[in-house]
Design an enzyme around this catalytic site. Structure first.
Site, PDB file in Angstrom:
ATOM      1  N   GLU A   1      37.296  27.600  -2.903  1.00  0.00           N
ATOM      2  CA  GLU A   1      36.572  28.364  -1.895  1.00  0.00           C
ATOM      3  C   GLU A   1      35.389  27.583  -1.345  1.00  0.00           C
ATOM      4  OE1 GLU A   1      36.288  33.011  -1.883  1.00  0.00           O
ATOM      5  OE2 GLU A   1      34.527  32.226  -2.927  1.00  0.00           O
TER       6      GLU A   1
ATOM      7  N   GLU B   1      36.765  25.084   1.058  1.00  0.00           N
ATOM      8  CA  GLU B   1      37.152  25.772   2.289  1.00  0.00           C
ATOM      9  C   GLU B   1      35.919  26.122   3.128  1.00  0.00           C
ATOM     10  OE1 GLU B   1      39.717  29.742   3.687  1.00  0.00           O
ATOM     11  OE2 GLU B   1      39.217  29.425   1.570  1.00  0.00           O
TER      12      GLU B   1
ATOM     13  N   CYS C   1      37.778  37.659  -3.470  1.00  0.00           N
ATOM     14  CA  CYS C   1      38.000  37.986  -4.887  1.00  0.00           C
ATOM     15  C   CYS C   1      38.264  39.459  -5.128  1.00  0.00           C
ATOM     16  CB  CYS C   1      36.794  37.549  -5.710  1.00  0.00           C
ATOM     17  SG  CYS C   1      36.495  35.775  -5.651  1.00  0.00           S
TER      18      CYS C   1
ATOM     19  N   SER D   1      38.700  34.180   3.244  1.00  0.00           N
ATOM     20  CA  SER D   1      39.119  32.968   2.538  1.00  0.00           C
ATOM     21  C   SER D   1      40.578  33.090   2.125  1.00  0.00           C
ATOM     22  CB  SER D   1      38.253  32.756   1.298  1.00  0.00           C
ATOM     23  OG  SER D   1      38.810  31.767   0.458  1.00  0.00           O
TER      24      SER D   1
ATOM     25  N   LYS E   1      42.981  45.782  -9.114  1.00  0.00           N
ATOM     26  CA  LYS E   1      43.710  44.596  -9.581  1.00  0.00           C
ATOM     27  C   LYS E   1      45.162  44.927  -9.910  1.00  0.00           C
ATOM     28  CE  LYS E   1      40.608  41.325  -9.395  1.00  0.00           C
ATOM     29  NZ  LYS E   1      40.793  40.150  -8.531  1.00  0.00           N
TER      30      LYS E   1
ATOM     31  N   GLU F   1      46.769  44.619  -6.662  1.00  0.00           N
ATOM     32  CA  GLU F   1      46.834  43.202  -6.292  1.00  0.00           C
ATOM     33  C   GLU F   1      48.023  42.507  -6.970  1.00  0.00           C
ATOM     34  OE1 GLU F   1      43.251  40.433  -6.220  1.00  0.00           O
ATOM     35  OE2 GLU F   1      44.335  39.646  -7.962  1.00  0.00           O
TER      36      GLU F   1
ATOM     37  N   GLU G   1      53.017  38.451  -1.978  1.00  0.00           N
ATOM     38  CA  GLU G   1      52.475  37.096  -1.824  1.00  0.00           C
ATOM     39  C   GLU G   1      52.088  36.469  -3.159  1.00  0.00           C
ATOM     40  OE1 GLU G   1      51.252  39.620   1.772  1.00  0.00           O
ATOM     41  OE2 GLU G   1      51.313  39.842  -0.417  1.00  0.00           O
TER      42      GLU G   1
ATOM     43  N   CYS H   1      31.676  44.090  -9.998  1.00  0.00           N
ATOM     44  CA  CYS H   1      32.718  44.377 -10.985  1.00  0.00           C
ATOM     45  C   CYS H   1      32.168  45.001 -12.262  1.00  0.00           C
ATOM     46  CB  CYS H   1      33.479  43.099 -11.329  1.00  0.00           C
ATOM     47  SG  CYS H   1      34.190  42.262  -9.894  1.00  0.00           S
TER      48      CYS H   1
END
Length: 584
Positions: A281, A284, A301, A321, A361, A364, A369, A507
């Site tokens: 990251e 990037e 994230c 990102s 999560k 996710e 993907e 978190c």
């Protein structure tokens, strides 16, 4: 009553108050335990449940959560009339409640169950509800059982006040009032981001985490499988609360040992892949700065944040990102590297279980993907609470365990990876590395305290990097993120990087963490636990991690390489088009 201080009387005792917003806070501060279902310190007072009623001289019965303190008030918290009202409230709630408590996910941690015991409710004078609504378990993160809802409205307010959403709302009137998604749809059919804050504030079993505990037990007991775990930063400073340890106490060594006793073959730390995330990251971000391309760059994230953009602002996805989250970086690395290094491990027999503070999560992990050949990179996600349940089920005395370290490879991590669990942590870790890579100079202070803070939900910090001014913005909650998006769209945004965490404070306050009514104080203590570990670690910058360097040398070549993009980066989808479905 003293003239130089503000006081009132509770059960005949004179007590002082300062800036408390209501009588309930004054009473709790002074050790008077007044029950409530609907009140949360981090949400606006609602006064729906009527459990917090008190009797005030000259004013009769009042809800203490909605009444501000005044000098000289004489309050009684436990009169015969007050007790009768509270018992009646409990009986009415229980009459309309699915009382299969022993099989409820919230059994033992349910406010209705607790108050029914405390107030000695043994018989219910009202007719029991006969018709029950169907349970909604159509999504991977949250289960909604309307038959256990007590209409406190906490979930509705959390969704609106934290995320700016109206995913849940009140429908119908009178005795037919219910809380449900729009038009009676399932949560999977509306724009829910699965952050889990609704179930975190729910006092009963109406909203719960969709459990993966049984599936994980099944693979652990399957001798043909190699089951490995990865543990997110915020888990270590919250799990101990389930075993009567202090909030913020770092229990990572105990967690490592507990997981091995449960039967996991290897244990890794997601802090390692947080360092890896910073390498990708940060690279990037530097490239985008140099090209002035697709700025500001958004961190990626938080899966609830990613889903929010896909649902509501797909035109903003170019700012996001392309880096996977630390969870979704470590899982494919484990499935790629472990079989190459260890003969007993193959991609077919390897099962990766991630332990996260976050319910999103779970969603996710089932993204197309983030799979290979129709097999998810992350096979199962357990929340902090689910891991606590497994430890208890295994009969392990958690607090008496001997701490142990994680396994290698990927056992080394820096303080930068640790602080990912608190709001501002991703941005601080990125700045530590990006600044030194660009300037070739060491930061004067590794601690960038201006980026920290679990209470301030939006903050901008400016940095001078080789004469260029770079502004980093940190926000928590999607409601705050939406304001930043509107700044970008109307051309007034001045920041170059935007860190977003959907949960208030980051978190450490995720939807999968142990629930607490004093969340403001506890999330601060949890964050402090992460910053303490960061301060005590020998390495505090991601680019200094020797095992990260070794991974690039042996497998990934360099940050931003073709191999790194193949394994560590992802793409996003416009969900507004309505054709996308997650992997299942």
């Amino acid at each position: 009553m003293s003239e130089d201080k503000k006081t009132l009387f509770i059960n005949g005792k004179e007590v002082e108050f300062t800036n408390e917003i209501n009588l309930l806070e004054v009473m709790r501060k002074n050790g008077f335990n007044v029950p409530t279902f609907c009140y949360r310190p981090d949400l606006k007072p609602f006064g729906a449940c009527r459990m917090c009623v008190v009797e005030i001289e000259g004013r009769g019965i009042q809800t203490s959560c909605t009444m501000p303190p005044e000098c000289g008030l004489k309050i009684q918290t436990n009169t015969e009339r007050v007790r009768r009202i509270r018992k009646t409230v409990l009986e009415l709630l229980l009459a309309n409640h699915d009382r299969e408590c022993t099989s409820c996910e919230k059994s033992g941690n349910c406010d209705l169950q607790r108050y029914a015991e405390e107030y000695g409710i043994r018989q219910i004078r009202y007719a029991k509800k006969k018709e029950f609504e169907p349970i909604d378990d159509t999504n991977p993160s949250i289960v909604r059982d309307p038959n256990k809802c007590i209409l406190c409205g906490a979930c509705v307010r959390a969704c609106e006040e934290f995320q700016g959403h109206a995913v849940l709302g009140f429908a119908n009137r009178g005795s037919k009032t219910i809380v449900q998604p729009m038009a009676g749809k399932c949560l999977s059919e509306v724009d829910c981001v699965y952050c889990g804050q609704c179930q975190a504030v729910c006092p009963t079993g109406a909203l719960t985490i969709r459990s993966s505990v049984e599936q994980v037990w099944n693979v652990i007991t399957n001798k043909e499988k190699k089951v490995v775990a990865q543990i997110a930063p915020a888990v270590r400073v919250a799990l101990g609360e389930m075993f009567n340890l202090k909030p913020g106490e770092n229990t990572i060594g105990l967690i490592n040992t507990a997981l091995r006793e449960i039967g996991f073959d290897m244990v890794f730390d997601t802090n390692f892949s947080a360092d890896l995330t910073i390498m990708e990251e940060g690279t990037e971000f530097i490239e985008r700065l140099q090209k002035a391309d697709n700025l500001p760059m958004f961190t990626s994230c938080c899966p609830a944040w990613v889903r929010y953009l896909e649902n509501a602002h797909p035109d903003m996805l170019k700012h996001l990102s392309t880096c996977k989250s630390p969870q979704s970086m470590l899982s494919p690395v484990l499935k790629e590297v472990l079989p190459a290094k260890m003969p007993d491990y193959t991609r077919e027999n390897l099962v990766v279980v991630s332990i996260m503070p976050c319910t999103a999560k779970k969603a996710e992990a089932v993204r197309f993907e983030l799979s290979k050949n129709y097999v998810p990179d992350t096979d199962y996600v357990l929340t902090t609470k689910e891991l606590g349940r497994m430890i208890k089920e295994a009969g392990i005395d958690f607090s008496k365990l001997e701490p142990s370290k994680g396994d290698s490879p990927f056992g080394e991590y820096t303080g930068a990876g640790t602080i990912f669990g608190a709001s501002g942590g991703v941005a601080e870790a990125a700045v530590r590395t990006a600044y030194e890579i660009v300037t070739g100079k060491a930061l004067e202070s590794v601690d960038i305290k201006e980026l920290r803070g679990v209470h301030n939900r939006c903050r901008d910090v400016e940095f001078d990097i080789n004469g260029s001014k770079v502004i980093v913005r940190v926000v928590s909650t999607l409601k705050e993120a939406e304001k930043s998006i509107q700044e970008i769209k109307n051309g007034t945004a001045k920041f170059h990087m935007l860190e977003v965490m959907a949960c208030p404070g980051g978190c450490v306050n995720g939807g999968g963490q142990p629930r607490s009514c004093d969340s403001s104080l506890i999330k601060e203590e949890r964050a402090m636990g992460l910053y303490t570990e960061d301060k005590n670690l020998p390495l505090r910058k991601s680019h200094e991690n020797p095992e990260i360097k070794k991974l690039y040398e042996e497998f990934l070549e360099k940050p931003g390489s073709h191999k790194a993009h193949e394994l560590l980066h992802t793409t996003y989808t416009d969900r507004l088009k309505g054709s996308y479905k997650d992997f299942s």
